[in-house]
Design an enzyme around this catalytic site. Structure first.
Site, mmCIF file in Angstrom:
data_model
loop_
_atom_site.group_PDB
_atom_site.id
_atom_site.type_symbol
_atom_site.label_atom_id
_atom_site.label_comp_id
_atom_site.label_asym_id
_atom_site.label_seq_id
_atom_site.Cartn_x
_atom_site.Cartn_y
_atom_site.Cartn_z
ATOM 1 N N GLY A 14 0.702 -1.332 0.152
ATOM 2 C CA GLY A 14 -0.037 0.038 0.004
ATOM 3 C C GLY A 14 0.744 1.237 -0.060
ATOM 4 O O GLY A 14 0.202 2.404 0.454
ATOM 5 N N ILE A 90 -7.252 -9.624 -11.285
ATOM 6 C CA ILE A 90 -7.785 -9.203 -12.729
ATOM 7 C C ILE A 90 -9.149 -8.704 -12.398
ATOM 8 O O ILE A 90 -10.178 -9.372 -12.017
ATOM 9 C CB ILE A 90 -7.774 -10.263 -13.972
ATOM 10 C CG1 ILE A 90 -6.083 -10.303 -14.203
ATOM 11 C CG2 ILE A 90 -8.469 -9.839 -15.161
ATOM 12 C CD1 ILE A 90 -5.779 -11.454 -15.063
ATOM 13 N N HIS A 107 1.721 0.278 -13.270
ATOM 14 C CA HIS A 107 2.246 -1.089 -13.546
ATOM 15 C C HIS A 107 3.914 -0.551 -13.707
ATOM 16 O O HIS A 107 4.170 0.371 -14.090
ATOM 17 C CB HIS A 107 1.818 -1.729 -15.004
ATOM 18 C CG HIS A 107 2.419 -2.924 -15.275
ATOM 19 N ND1 HIS A 107 2.060 -4.068 -14.620
ATOM 20 C CD2 HIS A 107 3.598 -3.221 -16.114
ATOM 21 C CE1 HIS A 107 2.766 -5.039 -14.836
ATOM 22 N NE2 HIS A 107 3.658 -4.605 -15.921
#
Ligand code: GAR
Length: 188
Positions: A14, A90, A107
């Site tokens: 996080g 996903i 990403h």
């Protein structure tokens, strides 16, 4: 300024959530984080939601009614942006279609290179000269939506996976807020 309500999805440490919470305290930052969704009850990141009194929900993404439960909460909190930040699951096509607002993801590679998992080891194996991070819109195809912001650096000889992660994440803390600013200020 009227801020948009945003939700952050996490699965782990996080640190991007922490960074977005800090940035969203700026008067001029376009979003307010109103909800955190986490699919891992051992995720350290939940503590950032707790510390900052942000409502959070722990869900098992294998749970059949996952989509409906989350969609209900997104509506309840009037969420207009979902930020995936290390969410290692996903998102279903059904969910993407039903939440017809924005979903973005960060990403740790220069997309379209190295989509999916084990990014750092793939980068090293491929002897890349440069790497970095990408913030992009989420579509039905994994790590393939339009890119909003990319930041890069040159890989050094002694860089291993840990160094790459450290250097990449330093850039992520600049790239994710920048992408959110671009979306709302420049109408991406
Ligand atoms: C980030 O580095 C993010 O790019 C990566 O997970 C990390 C989460 O870190 N995401 C992916 O690999 C998605 N395929 P954090 O939990 O400390 O924010």
């Amino acid at each position: 300024m009227v801020k948009k309500n945003a939700c952050v999805f996490i699965s782990g440490r996080g640190s991007n959530l922490k960074n977005l919470i800090q940035r969203s305290r700026d008067y001029n930052f376009p979003i307010k984080i109103c909800l955190v969704v986490c699919n891992n009850r051992n995720a350290k990141g939940i503590n950032y939601a707790k510390k900052n009194s942000i409502p959070f929900v722990l869900v098992d993404s294998k749970f059949n009614n996952f989509d409906n439960k989350i969609l209900y909460l997104l509506k309840k909190y009037k969420i207009s942006l979902i930020c995936l930040a290390g969410y290692m699951k996903i998102i279903s096509k059904k969910f993407i279609n039903k939440f017809n607002k924005k979903i973005i993801n960060i990403h740790p590679s220069l997309l379209p290179k190295f989509k999916g998992l084990n990014t750092y080891s793939k980068i090293l194996k491929n002897n890349e000269k440069k790497t970095g991070c990408s913030v992009h819109f989420v579509t039905e195809k994994l790590d393939s939506g339009n890119i909003i912001v990319q930041k890069s650096f040159f890989i050094e000889k002694n860089d291993d996976e840990n160094n790459l992660r450290f250097k990449t994440q330093k850039l992520e803390y600049l790239a994710y807020p920048q992408a959110i600013i671009n979306i709302y200020r420049y109408n991406y």
